[in-house]
Write a protein that holds these residues in place. Structure first.
Motif, PDB file in Angstrom:
ATOM      1  N   ALA A  35       0.834  -1.207   0.000  1.00  0.00           N
ATOM      2  CA  ALA A  35       0.000   0.000   0.000  1.00  0.00           C
ATOM      3  C   ALA A  35       0.867   1.256   0.000  1.00  0.00           C
ATOM      4  N   LEU A  36       1.943   1.242   0.767  1.00  0.00           N
ATOM      5  CA  LEU A  36       2.862   2.379   0.809  1.00  0.00           C
ATOM      6  C   LEU A  36       3.521   2.588  -0.555  1.00  0.00           C
ATOM      7  N   ASP A  73       6.742  22.102  -1.441  1.00  0.00           N
ATOM      8  CA  ASP A  73       5.580  21.591  -0.710  1.00  0.00           C
ATOM      9  C   ASP A  73       5.665  20.081  -0.484  1.00  0.00           C
ATOM     10  N   PHE A  74       6.515  19.674   0.443  1.00  0.00           N
ATOM     11  CA  PHE A  74       6.600  18.257   0.783  1.00  0.00           C
ATOM     12  C   PHE A  74       5.398  17.823   1.605  1.00  0.00           C
ATOM     13  N   GLY A  75       4.752  18.764   2.292  1.00  0.00           N
ATOM     14  CA  GLY A  75       3.601  18.439   3.135  1.00  0.00           C
ATOM     15  C   GLY A  75       2.447  17.834   2.358  1.00  0.00           C
ATOM     16  N   LEU A  80      -0.837  13.040   0.967  1.00  0.00           N
ATOM     17  CA  LEU A  80      -1.354  12.085  -0.009  1.00  0.00           C
ATOM     18  C   LEU A  80      -0.859  10.664   0.265  1.00  0.00           C
ATOM     19  N   ILE A  81       0.428  10.524   0.532  1.00  0.00           N
ATOM     20  CA  ILE A  81       0.990   9.189   0.779  1.00  0.00           C
ATOM     21  C   ILE A  81       0.341   8.541   1.998  1.00  0.00           C
ATOM     22  N   LYS A  82       0.231   9.284   3.076  1.00  0.00           N
ATOM     23  CA  LYS A  82      -0.376   8.728   4.293  1.00  0.00           C
ATOM     24  C   LYS A  82      -1.845   8.381   4.073  1.00  0.00           C
ATOM     25  N   LEU A  84      -3.506   7.810   1.179  1.00  0.00           N
ATOM     26  CA  LEU A  84      -3.653   6.705   0.234  1.00  0.00           C
ATOM     27  C   LEU A  84      -3.248   5.372   0.861  1.00  0.00           C
ATOM     28  N   THR A  85      -2.196   5.373   1.650  1.00  0.00           N
ATOM     29  CA  THR A  85      -1.757   4.137   2.311  1.00  0.00           C
ATOM     30  C   THR A  85      -2.827   3.654   3.278  1.00  0.00           C
ATOM     31  N   SER A  86      -3.302   4.541   4.143  1.00  0.00           N
ATOM     32  CA  SER A  86      -4.319   4.162   5.132  1.00  0.00           C
ATOM     33  C   SER A  86      -5.597   3.665   4.481  1.00  0.00           C
ATOM     34  N   SER A  87      -6.026   4.345   3.423  1.00  0.00           N
ATOM     35  CA  SER A  87      -7.291   3.963   2.790  1.00  0.00           C
ATOM     36  C   SER A  87      -7.195   2.621   2.065  1.00  0.00           C
TER      37      SER A  87
END
Length: 101
Positions: A35-36, A73-75, A80-82, A84-87
């Protein structure tokens, strides 16, 4: 709410450490790693960045990214990564309580 002091230099390289919720060793689970990996690929399509280094440990990761010229804008990328991974995770791997930060 915390007020972090962060560098925001467009096109710079940044070092990150990200810790799993309550330091659970979920990064040893293949479903989480998959997922990550997928979340990173999706994010890089719309918000490109170079991965200079990446270390994945059971309960945290370290990485170095270089952002494109004119972009600091790394935030938004981490958001998005967090998300998308969680979902993408099955319910047994999603924490029942969310952190407040």
């Amino acid at each position: 709410m915390s007020r972090y002091r962060r560098a925001t230099v467009p096109g710079a390289s940044y070092f990150f450490t990200v810790v799993s919720f309550r330091r659970r060793p979920v990064l040893t689970d293949e479903r989480v790693r998959a997922a990550l990996r997928a979340a990173i690929l999706i994010t890089r399509k719309t918000h490109p960045f170079a991965i200079d280094a990446w270390v994945l440990l059971p309960d945290h990761l370290h990485c170095i990214w270089t952002l494109p010229e004119g972009d600091a804008d790394f935030g938004v990328r981490w958001n998005l990564i967090k998300r998308l991974t969680s979902s993408a995770l099955p319910p047994d791997l999603v924490p029942s309580q969310r952190s407040s930060s």
